[in-house]
Design an enzyme around this catalytic site. Structure first.
Site, PDB file in Angstrom:
ATOM      1  N   GLU A   1       0.853  -1.190   0.000  1.00  0.00           N
ATOM      2  CA  GLU A   1       0.000   0.000   0.000  1.00  0.00           C
ATOM      3  C   GLU A   1       0.892   1.244   0.000  1.00  0.00           C
ATOM      4  O   GLU A   1       1.989   1.236   0.561  1.00  0.00           O
ATOM      5  CB  GLU A   1      -0.862  -0.022   1.269  1.00  0.00           C
ATOM      6  CG  GLU A   1      -1.742   1.200   1.484  1.00  0.00           C
ATOM      7  CD  GLU A   1      -2.413   1.191   2.862  1.00  0.00           C
ATOM      8  OE1 GLU A   1      -3.437   1.865   3.017  1.00  0.00           O
ATOM      9  OE2 GLU A   1      -1.901   0.506   3.787  1.00  0.00           O
TER      10      GLU A   1
ATOM     11  N   LYS B   1      -9.951   0.732  -1.753  1.00  0.00           N
ATOM     12  CA  LYS B   1     -10.115   0.236  -0.392  1.00  0.00           C
ATOM     13  C   LYS B   1     -11.534   0.473   0.123  1.00  0.00           C
ATOM     14  O   LYS B   1     -12.025   1.607   0.142  1.00  0.00           O
ATOM     15  CB  LYS B   1      -9.102   0.935   0.519  1.00  0.00           C
ATOM     16  CG  LYS B   1      -9.058   0.427   1.947  1.00  0.00           C
ATOM     17  CD  LYS B   1      -8.005   1.223   2.722  1.00  0.00           C
ATOM     18  CE  LYS B   1      -7.919   0.770   4.167  1.00  0.00           C
ATOM     19  NZ  LYS B   1      -6.987   1.641   4.931  1.00  0.00           N
TER      20      LYS B   1
ATOM     21  N   CYS C   1      -4.847  -3.258   3.660  1.00  0.00           N
ATOM     22  CA  CYS C   1      -4.621  -2.908   5.065  1.00  0.00           C
ATOM     23  C   CYS C   1      -5.808  -3.207   5.991  1.00  0.00           C
ATOM     24  O   CYS C   1      -6.045  -4.358   6.331  1.00  0.00           O
ATOM     25  CB  CYS C   1      -4.189  -1.440   5.159  1.00  0.00           C
ATOM     26  SG  CYS C   1      -3.154  -1.086   6.611  1.00  0.00           S
TER      27      CYS C   1
END
Length: 276
Positions: A40, A110, A146
């Site tokens: 990321e 995301k 994440c």
């Protein structure tokens, strides 16, 4: 299929980061990696003006990733930022490359934003709305970033959509218990989905002495590949390095046959929820 996870530190300079991507991709391709995964925020590290970087770039950085992948005849998955709504960005994982002469391209924004422990990612990031998978060779890959790792439903949804392996790109925040959580969550999601989890984190600036803005998630290292039964097949230390693993479709088939959690789950079928 041989895959590579590149654990590196990105900086506030997108061009310098792109140069590192080019060098690491070439090194991984020489070793036979068909897929090269980066963390990321590879394009630009957290703690910098992400919105300005995304606006100024106009897609050029991603186009350069495409060219690097083509040059090395491989596929790259890498964390970037793109313009979002009302001056925000999307925190994205883009996939570009070549598979036996076929163009491979996928984008994931995301879904789960880190509004936790006093931080509000949603103030500066537009959330994604869709699960994304892509095909490479005989395998299907899912995409996650994440904080997504704390939400099992995303991983089981990708497995139900056909994912054999799920790429998890992170810039994991440091702090008490964070290494333990990181090393627990990925294997747990592998077990939930009976899929490989390819967990690629930024290196730990405390080891590499890379520039890092205090209070921003800049990585702790410990990238790893977890098998569909949760076994760790490869694990990095805290510094910059490349780790390799083989993704075996037969192992996925065998594990799903002996541990059919996706088929056995009733919560997505016919369990009634009652409140008392």
């Amino acid at each position: 299929m041989k895959i590579a996870l590149v654990q590196m530190n990105s900086t506030g300079d997108p061009q310098a980061n792109l140069d590192k991507v080019a060098d690491h991709t070439a090194a991984a391709a020489v070793e036979g990696a068909q897929l090269v995964v980066f963390p990321e925020a590879t394009q630009i590290a957290f703690g910098h003006d992400l919105a300005r970087a995304a606006a100024d770039d106009k897609g050029g950085w991603i186009q350069s990733i495409t060219e690097i992948a083509r040059k090395n005849e491989t596929v790259i998955a890498v964390g970037v930022f793109r313009p979002g709504d009302n001056g925000t960005v999307t925190n994205s994982l883009v996939v570009r490359g070549i598979d036996d002469g076929r163009e491979v391209s996928a984008d994931y924004d995301k879904v789960h934003l880190y509004d936790a422990f006093g931080h509000r990612e949603s103030d500066s990031v537009t959330a994604g709305e869709s699960v994304r998978t892509f095909r490479l060779g005989d395998l299907t890959f899912g995409l996650a970033i994440c904080y997504d790792v704390r939400f099992p439903a995303l991983f089981t949804a990708q497995a139900r959509a056909g994912a054999d392996a799920i790429i998890l790109a992170t810039s994991w925040g440091a702090g008490p218990g964070k290494v333990e959580q990181w090393k627990l969550l990925g294997p747990a999601r592998a077990l939930d989905s009976t899929a490989y989890v390819l967990a690629c984190d930024q290196a730990d600036p405390a080891v590499t002495e890379a520039p890092a803005k205090e209070g921003n998630p800049t990585g702790i290292g410990h990238s790893y590949v977890a098998a569909p039964n949760g076994e760790l097949l490869a694990e990095a230390g805290r510094g910059e390095e490349i780790i390799f693993a083989d993704i075996d479709p037969d192992r996925i088939t065998d594990i799903r046959a002996s541990l059919p959690v996706l088929n056995n789950s009733r919560l997505e079928k016919d369990i009634r929820v009652e409140s008392i």
